[in-house]
Design an enzyme around this catalytic site. Structure first.
Site, short mmCIF file in Angstrom:
data_model
loop_
_atom_site.label_atom_id
_atom_site.label_comp_id
_atom_site.label_asym_id
_atom_site.label_seq_id
_atom_site.Cartn_x
_atom_site.Cartn_y
_atom_site.Cartn_z
NE ARG A 76 14.56 -13.37 16.97
CZ ARG A 76 13.78 -14.42 16.79
NH1 ARG A 76 13.21 -14.63 15.61
NH2 ARG A 76 13.55 -15.28 17.75
CB CYS A 94 14.77 -18.04 23.89
SG CYS A 94 13.07 -18.63 23.77
CD GLU A 119 9.81 -15.06 30.42
OE1 GLU A 119 10.26 -16.19 30.15
OE2 GLU A 119 10.53 -14.07 30.59
N GLY A 120 7.07 -16.03 27.84
CA GLY A 120 6.26 -17.23 27.67
C GLY A 120 5.20 -17.13 26.59
NE ARG A 121 5.67 -20.66 21.99
CZ ARG A 121 5.42 -21.88 21.52
NH1 ARG A 121 4.18 -22.31 21.43
NH2 ARG A 121 6.40 -22.67 21.15
CG ASP A 153 2.37 -16.92 19.98
OD1 ASP A 153 2.38 -16.01 20.83
OD2 ASP A 153 3.27 -17.06 19.12
NE ARG A 155 5.17 -15.00 20.72
CZ ARG A 155 6.18 -15.60 20.10
NH1 ARG A 155 7.42 -15.17 20.31
NH2 ARG A 155 5.96 -16.61 19.27
CE LYS A 181 8.42 -13.74 16.70
NZ LYS A 181 9.86 -13.73 17.07
#
Length: 242
Positions: A76, A94, A119-121, A153, A155, A181
């Site tokens: 994960r 979350c 944090e926060g995408r 996003d 990330r 992802k």
């Protein structure tokens, strides 16, 4: 069986002076800095602390069983969410996903959760709260990020990819509803052999948020009225349902 003392020593020795060309467009290099036992309410884990050369943020892997040299390891990727993980905010799912995935992994032969400090995408805590303020005025999560000058996003999974390689994992079964992802890891050289859906029940505060993730961000939320963890035994699924 957990990582043995000899395996821990080998990983630490191997990473002590590790310095590579890095992963991804920002050439992110991480190294294992410390490993310790971590008994938890979700089972017996070992925590692996990582340093990275990009911003000094300290990322973590919570490992159950021996994952080194293994294939099809349930993994994960969990991005930090202070409001959800620590405070129990109902605006997101979350904390539900964090606890459900740890509970599931704790019942498996092996697996791990990577806790990523984005944090926060990826827009950071302050901007996340600014986005919340815009959502309070009627914008959805995507619209709020765009209004602040960010992408939906922000990330990046270079750190995660390097962490997986550093722990010698050969392939992963990713616990996610987010196809980005999977594509992100595959683009960074991680073999993703399968997907384990991780769908949490909606509440009145996050139902619109979850629908936005499904309709605008492409999350595979086939149903958001009950938890789902595909590929689990009935006993493991019962842990999540509880």
């Amino acid at each position: 069986m957990p990582l043995t003392h000899l395996q821990i020593k080998e990983l630490l020795d191997e990473n002590r002076y590790h310095d590579c060309g890095g992963v991804g467009k920002d050439h992110i290099c991480v190294r294992i800095a410390a490993i310790a036992e971590l008994p938890s309410r979700f089972g017996q884990f070992q925590v692996v602390a990582f340093w990275n050369n990009r911003d000094g943020k300290e990322h973590a892997a919570f490992v159950h069983g021996d994952i080194t040299g293994q294939e099809d390891v349930p993994v994960r990727l969990h991005s930090e969410c202070l409001t959800g993980d620590a405070i129990g905010s109902l605006r997101c799912d979350c904390r539900d996903q964090l606890e459900a995935s740890l509970a599931a992994i704790g019942k498996m032969e092996r697996g791990m959760l990577l806790y990523l400090r984005q944090e926060g995408r990826g827009i950071g805590f302050l901007n996340k709260i600014r986005a919340y303020g815009l959502q309070d005025l009627g914008l959805d999560t995507v619209e709020a990020n765009l209004a602040l000058g960010f992408r939906d996003d922000e990330r990046d999974y270079s750190v995660a990819a390097h962490m997986i390689h550093s722990l010698r994992v050969k392939s992963v079964r990713l616990m996610t509803n987010n196809p980005k992802k999977i594509g992100g890891l595959q683009g960074l050289g991680v073999k993703v052999s399968g997907r384990i859906p991780l769908i949490m029940p909606a509440n009145k505060y996050n139902e619109f948020y979850l629908k936005t993730k499904q309709e605008k961000s492409g999350h595979l939320l086939e149903q958001i009225d009950r938890p789902v963890l595909e590929g689990m035994t009935p006993e493991q699924a019962e842990v999540v349902q509880d």
